[in-house]
Design a protein around this motif. Structure first.
Motif, PDB file in Angstrom:
ATOM      1  N   PRO A 100       0.805  -1.224   0.000  1.00 18.56           N
ATOM      2  CA  PRO A 100       0.000   0.000   0.000  1.00 18.56           C
ATOM      3  C   PRO A 100       0.840   1.276   0.000  1.00 18.56           C
ATOM      4  CG  PRO A 100       0.186  -0.830   2.218  1.00 18.56           C
ATOM      5  CD  PRO A 100       0.868  -1.839   1.326  1.00 18.56           C
ATOM      6  N   ILE A 101       0.142   2.391  -0.017  1.00 17.65           N
ATOM      7  CA  ILE A 101       0.759   3.696   0.193  1.00 17.65           C
ATOM      8  C   ILE A 101       0.386   4.123   1.604  1.00 17.65           C
ATOM      9  CG2 ILE A 101       0.760   6.130  -0.470  1.00 17.65           C
ATOM     10  CD1 ILE A 101       0.177   5.228  -3.328  1.00 17.65           C
ATOM     11  N   LEU A 102       1.395   4.391   2.436  1.00 16.81           N
ATOM     12  CA  LEU A 102       1.148   4.865   3.794  1.00 16.81           C
ATOM     13  C   LEU A 102       0.956   6.371   3.756  1.00 16.81           C
ATOM     14  CD1 LEU A 102       3.792   2.851   5.837  1.00 16.81           C
ATOM     15  CD2 LEU A 102       1.408   2.270   5.356  1.00 16.81           C
ATOM     16  N   VAL A 103      -0.064   6.862   4.455  1.00 16.26           N
ATOM     17  CA  VAL A 103      -0.388   8.285   4.503  1.00 16.26           C
ATOM     18  C   VAL A 103      -0.291   8.750   5.943  1.00 16.26           C
ATOM     19  CG1 VAL A 103      -2.129  10.040   4.021  1.00 16.26           C
ATOM     20  CG2 VAL A 103      -1.969   8.032   2.548  1.00 16.26           C
ATOM     21  N   ARG A 104       0.585   9.731   6.166  1.00 21.56           N
ATOM     22  CA  ARG A 104       0.751  10.320   7.500  1.00 21.56           C
ATOM     23  C   ARG A 104       0.481  11.808   7.395  1.00 21.56           C
ATOM     24  NH1 ARG A 104       5.081   6.719   6.899  1.00 21.56           N
ATOM     25  NH2 ARG A 104       5.112   5.089   8.477  1.00 21.56           N
ATOM     26  N   GLY A 105      -0.217  12.358   8.369  1.00 24.19           N
ATOM     27  CA  GLY A 105      -0.500  13.788   8.372  1.00 24.19           C
ATOM     28  C   GLY A 105      -1.979  14.070   8.170  1.00 24.19           C
ATOM     29  N   GLU A 106      -2.314  15.339   8.340  1.00 23.03           N
ATOM     30  CA  GLU A 106      -3.711  15.762   8.232  1.00 23.03           C
ATOM     31  C   GLU A 106      -4.096  15.945   6.772  1.00 23.03           C
ATOM     32  OE1 GLU A 106      -6.074  16.018  10.614  1.00 23.03           O
ATOM     33  OE2 GLU A 106      -4.530  15.080  11.851  1.00 23.03           O
ATOM     34  N   VAL A 107      -4.851  15.005   6.254  1.00 24.56           N
ATOM     35  CA  VAL A 107      -5.319  15.053   4.875  1.00 24.56           C
ATOM     36  C   VAL A 107      -6.706  14.409   4.819  1.00 24.56           C
ATOM     37  CG1 VAL A 107      -4.210  12.870   4.253  1.00 24.56           C
ATOM     38  CG2 VAL A 107      -4.688  14.537   2.475  1.00 24.56           C
ATOM     39  N   GLU A 108      -7.575  14.980   3.991  1.00 25.83           N
ATOM     40  CA  GLU A 108      -8.897  14.382   3.794  1.00 25.83           C
ATOM     41  C   GLU A 108      -8.789  13.307   2.728  1.00 25.83           C
ATOM     42  OE1 GLU A 108     -11.722  17.364   2.657  1.00 25.83           O
ATOM     43  OE2 GLU A 108     -11.963  18.074   4.705  1.00 25.83           O
ATOM     44  N   ILE A 109      -9.408  12.182   2.989  1.00 25.59           N
ATOM     45  CA  ILE A 109      -9.496  11.120   1.992  1.00 25.59           C
ATOM     46  C   ILE A 109     -10.948  11.077   1.549  1.00 25.59           C
ATOM     47  CG2 ILE A 109      -9.259   8.637   1.594  1.00 25.59           C
ATOM     48  CD1 ILE A 109      -7.074   8.681   3.781  1.00 25.59           C
ATOM     49  N   ARG A 110     -11.152  11.117   0.239  1.00 27.04           N
ATOM     50  CA  ARG A 110     -12.509  11.123  -0.315  1.00 27.04           C
ATOM     51  C   ARG A 110     -12.719   9.924  -1.218  1.00 27.04           C
ATOM     52  NH1 ARG A 110     -15.310  16.143   0.104  1.00 27.04           N
ATOM     53  NH2 ARG A 110     -14.048  17.628   1.288  1.00 27.04           N
ATOM     54  N   ASP A 111     -13.968   9.485  -1.287  1.00 29.26           N
ATOM     55  CA  ASP A 111     -14.301   8.366  -2.169  1.00 29.26           C
ATOM     56  C   ASP A 111     -14.617   8.879  -3.574  1.00 29.26           C
ATOM     57  OD1 ASP A 111     -16.910   9.378  -2.118  1.00 29.26           O
ATOM     58  OD2 ASP A 111     -17.660   7.829  -0.756  1.00 29.26           O
ATOM     59  N   GLY A 163     -16.857  11.808  -3.904  1.00 29.32           N
ATOM     60  CA  GLY A 163     -16.443  13.053  -3.258  1.00 29.32           C
ATOM     61  C   GLY A 163     -16.755  13.130  -1.778  1.00 29.32           C
ATOM     62  N   GLN A 164     -17.263  12.042  -1.204  1.00 29.83           N
ATOM     63  CA  GLN A 164     -17.591  12.016   0.220  1.00 29.83           C
ATOM     64  C   GLN A 164     -16.333  11.726   1.042  1.00 29.83           C
ATOM     65  OE1 GLN A 164     -20.757  12.758   1.344  1.00 29.83           O
ATOM     66  NE2 GLN A 164     -21.014  13.231  -0.821  1.00 29.83           N
ATOM     67  N   ILE A 165     -16.212  12.399   2.175  1.00 30.06           N
ATOM     68  CA  ILE A 165     -15.060  12.181   3.048  1.00 30.06           C
ATOM     69  C   ILE A 165     -15.147  10.791   3.671  1.00 30.06           C
ATOM     70  CG2 ILE A 165     -13.904  12.917   5.167  1.00 30.06           C
ATOM     71  CD1 ILE A 165     -14.760  15.781   4.486  1.00 30.06           C
ATOM     72  N   VAL A 166     -14.030  10.060   3.597  1.00 26.62           N
ATOM     73  CA  VAL A 166     -13.933   8.739   4.200  1.00 26.62           C
ATOM     74  C   VAL A 166     -13.321   8.931   5.586  1.00 26.62           C
ATOM     75  CG1 VAL A 166     -12.863   6.457   4.009  1.00 26.62           C
ATOM     76  CG2 VAL A 166     -13.579   7.669   1.935  1.00 26.62           C
ATOM     77  N   PRO A 167     -14.016   8.523   6.645  1.00 28.95           N
ATOM     78  CA  PRO A 167     -13.488   8.722   7.995  1.00 28.95           C
ATOM     79  C   PRO A 167     -12.199   7.942   8.221  1.00 28.95           C
ATOM     80  CG  PRO A 167     -15.745   7.845   8.066  1.00 28.95           C
ATOM     81  CD  PRO A 167     -15.310   7.872   6.644  1.00 28.95           C
ATOM     82  N   ARG A 168     -11.271   8.591   8.914  1.00 28.78           N
ATOM     83  CA  ARG A 168     -10.017   7.951   9.296  1.00 28.78           C
ATOM     84  C   ARG A 168     -10.087   7.611  10.770  1.00 28.78           C
ATOM     85  NH1 ARG A 168      -5.067  11.548   7.216  1.00 28.78           N
ATOM     86  NH2 ARG A 168      -4.018  10.086   8.568  1.00 28.78           N
TER      87      ARG A 168
END
Length: 81
Positions: free
Chosen positions: A20-31, A34-39
């Motif tokens: 996978p790609i690891l994501v660190r930091g404050e970023v919004e992930i959207r589906d 365009g809906q925000i995917v909860p982290r």
């Protein structure tokens, strides 16, 4: 005392060889809609093999399907015989 604005931590993306790609930091992930995917964690792993049952997050399916990336620089060299 000077009130300085607090700088957010930088967003860091780290591709894992064959994973996978690891994501660190404050970023919004959207589906796709365009809906925000909860982290639920500060660091998340995003699927890039396409086989995860919990997309956009990784569930380890890349191991079962033998997913390989082109990231030759991040893969240890194979011994030659």
């Amino acid at each position: 005392m000077t009130d300085r604005p607090v700088r957010p931590a930088p967003v860091v993306l780290t591709p894992c060889a064959d994973g996978p790609i690891l994501v660190r930091g404050e970023v919004e992930i959207r589906d796709g809609a365009g809906q925000i995917v909860p982290r639920r964690r500060a660091t998340v792993a995003l699927c890039r093999c396409g086989a995860s049952a919990i997309k956009p997050f990784c569930d380890g399916s890349h191991k079962a399907i033998g997913f390989r990336t082109d990231d030759e620089g991040s893969r240890p060299e194979e011994p030659t015989t």
